[in-house]
Write a protein that holds these residues in place. Sequence first.
Motif, mmCIF file in Angstrom:
data_model
loop_
_atom_site.group_PDB
_atom_site.id
_atom_site.type_symbol
_atom_site.label_atom_id
_atom_site.label_comp_id
_atom_site.label_asym_id
_atom_site.label_seq_id
_atom_site.Cartn_x
_atom_site.Cartn_y
_atom_site.Cartn_z
ATOM 1 N N TYR A 175 -29.543 19.951 -24.133
ATOM 2 C CA TYR A 175 -29.012 18.790 -24.848
ATOM 3 C C TYR A 175 -27.770 18.235 -24.157
ATOM 4 N N THR A 176 -26.842 19.141 -23.786
ATOM 5 C CA THR A 176 -25.585 18.668 -23.198
ATOM 6 C C THR A 176 -25.819 18.047 -21.830
ATOM 7 N N ILE A 177 -26.750 18.600 -21.050
ATOM 8 C CA ILE A 177 -27.060 17.990 -19.756
ATOM 9 C C ILE A 177 -27.658 16.607 -19.964
ATOM 10 N N TRP A 178 -28.588 16.496 -20.942
ATOM 11 C CA TRP A 178 -29.179 15.186 -21.226
ATOM 12 C C TRP A 178 -28.115 14.201 -21.710
ATOM 13 N N ASN A 179 -27.194 14.673 -22.534
ATOM 14 C CA ASN A 179 -26.121 13.823 -23.032
ATOM 15 C C ASN A 179 -25.249 13.325 -21.884
ATOM 16 N N ASP A 180 -25.087 14.155 -20.837
ATOM 17 C CA ASP A 180 -24.288 13.759 -19.679
ATOM 18 C C ASP A 180 -24.858 12.512 -19.015
ATOM 19 N N ILE A 181 -26.188 12.362 -19.055
ATOM 20 C CA ILE A 181 -26.820 11.237 -18.384
ATOM 21 C C ILE A 181 -26.276 9.919 -18.925
ATOM 22 N N SER A 182 -26.177 9.814 -20.243
ATOM 23 C CA SER A 182 -25.729 8.569 -20.853
ATOM 24 C C SER A 182 -24.209 8.445 -20.892
ATOM 25 N N GLY A 183 -23.513 9.568 -20.962
ATOM 26 C CA GLY A 183 -22.068 9.503 -21.146
ATOM 27 C C GLY A 183 -21.247 9.597 -19.882
ATOM 28 N N LEU A 184 -21.810 10.189 -18.831
ATOM 29 C CA LEU A 184 -21.007 10.465 -17.641
ATOM 30 C C LEU A 184 -20.643 9.195 -16.884
ATOM 31 N N PHE A 185 -21.555 8.254 -16.805
ATOM 32 C CA PHE A 185 -21.269 7.016 -16.084
ATOM 33 C C PHE A 185 -20.156 6.244 -16.782
ATOM 34 N N GLU A 186 -20.189 6.215 -18.113
ATOM 35 C CA GLU A 186 -19.134 5.536 -18.860
ATOM 36 C C GLU A 186 -17.787 6.221 -18.642
ATOM 37 N N MET A 187 -17.789 7.546 -18.634
ATOM 38 C CA MET A 187 -16.555 8.283 -18.396
ATOM 39 C C MET A 187 -16.016 7.982 -16.996
ATOM 40 N N ALA A 188 -16.920 7.936 -16.005
ATOM 41 C CA ALA A 188 -16.511 7.619 -14.633
ATOM 42 C C ALA A 188 -15.943 6.205 -14.563
ATOM 43 N N ALA A 189 -16.552 5.268 -15.298
ATOM 44 C CA ALA A 189 -16.071 3.883 -15.295
ATOM 45 C C ALA A 189 -14.662 3.793 -15.865
ATOM 46 N N GLU A 190 -14.393 4.530 -16.966
ATOM 47 C CA GLU A 190 -13.060 4.526 -17.563
ATOM 48 C C GLU A 190 -12.024 5.058 -16.596
ATOM 49 N N ARG A 191 -12.369 6.144 -15.894
ATOM 50 C CA ARG A 191 -11.426 6.722 -14.943
ATOM 51 C C ARG A 191 -11.236 5.825 -13.730
ATOM 52 N N TYR A 192 -12.312 5.204 -13.284
ATOM 53 C CA TYR A 192 -12.224 4.300 -12.140
ATOM 54 C C TYR A 192 -11.380 3.070 -12.493
ATOM 55 N N MET A 193 -11.565 2.548 -13.710
ATOM 56 C CA MET A 193 -10.762 1.412 -14.161
ATOM 57 C C MET A 193 -9.286 1.785 -14.234
ATOM 58 N N LYS A 194 -9.000 2.984 -14.750
ATOM 59 C CA LYS A 194 -7.613 3.414 -14.826
ATOM 60 C C LYS A 194 -7.010 3.539 -13.428
ATOM 61 N N GLN A 195 -7.812 4.039 -12.496
ATOM 62 C CA GLN A 195 -7.322 4.167 -11.128
ATOM 63 C C GLN A 195 -6.979 2.800 -10.548
ATOM 64 N N GLU A 196 -7.822 1.796 -10.816
ATOM 65 C CA GLU A 196 -7.527 0.444 -10.347
ATOM 66 C C GLU A 196 -6.277 -0.119 -11.017
#
Length: 437
Positions: free
Chosen positions: A276-297
Amino acid sequence: MSYITPVTWKGIYNGPKREIHLNIDEPAKSVVKELQALKKDGLIDQDTMVGAGPTKNLLSEDADQDWVAEVTFWSERENAQWQAYKTEGTATGLQAADYQQQWLTERRQLTIEYLDQIFTLADSFEDLDLDAGMFSTLFRGSLDQEDGQPILPSNMSPDVAESVELFWNRNQEKIAELEKSLSKLVEFPSDLDGWLSSQDEPVADEVRQLVDRMKNAWIDGSDQIDNSFRPMEVWYGSSLPSSEDYENAMVVDEDMSGLWVEFNKYAPDAQEIQDYTIWNDISGLFEMAAERYMKQENQILYQEMNTLVSGLYSEFDTRFGGGVGFSDFSLQDMVDNYLAGKPLAQMDDGRIHPDFQAVESFWENHELALLHYSDRQERLNTPPKMSDLNRYMTDNRAAIERYMMTNLDSLLTQNRGDTVTDENKAAYLQLRASVRA
């Protein structure tokens, strides 16, 4: 009444849950509705969360189903700003951090007092066999009416309409007090600089200058929670739930159209949790990466801002910050005036600085740097909303994907709350590839 309790920060979702959909305590529903309106208007901490919990353990089939609303006042942005003041490393920085905590505490307390009144009146409203969850909507509608009466739905029956009008007439004094409480919240300073200007006790010039200079320091600050700068948690309901009653409850939807709570009604096995948690990563990980990437910018923008006005703050303060009654006018005030379309030399109280011609000349002499600075500040003034994040993810998909794969270990650890093993990582990559295919 409300209960202020020690907060327990949000935990990690640890596996599949079975849902129980129940109605929240009716008077508390008006509190939750009102809270959404306050968030929308920017009157409370932007990351304030709404939850719900039982007053009795619902794992027993015979348990009473009483509910309370939980409000957790919190702001990632203000937390990061407070951390930035503290790590500035001077007595002035520590004083600014202390002032910021006082400002937020006062605003939260005003909010609690206002929501307490909402809860009390909604509770009385329900005593007349009326929908307590409707009280907030009716109260908001009455604010725009000359006679102070609520706007009633066209499909409301005459008997119910008569009950509402009777309630409003009987509670005029309490409703008037509720309006005053809302006015206090609306008029409360929206930022630390405004709060400092409202204080009776004089604030040291160096503190004001630091607050102005570090206005956007939250961008570069830490999101880690410090025990001395905590969220404030408030419960609204008939009784205070115990920790053992609440330990099984999950997060609640903030949209009032579907308020619900999930309960762990069974113990899933380890493989089920992992899948379940691995499957959940599929939908949530990209959004988390986007938030961190935006903060970096954003951090890059902030560093560019500091470079652009390096040295200009102290030069401006030396020339225009002196003099009785003018020590709180800063370069940041001039930039804010420019962005708001106000005269460059206008001060917080509406007066124009007596040396306004020299202020305008200062702008002209440093116009290129100040225009670049203003452009970056305008892009950073408002935290991105979810709709902005969705658009950002679409516009920057390739760059975010590269960032995600480069930082996969830390993102998976952050998302799952444990150490990422090679097996877990391989399973994630395999599942991700199958999803994309």
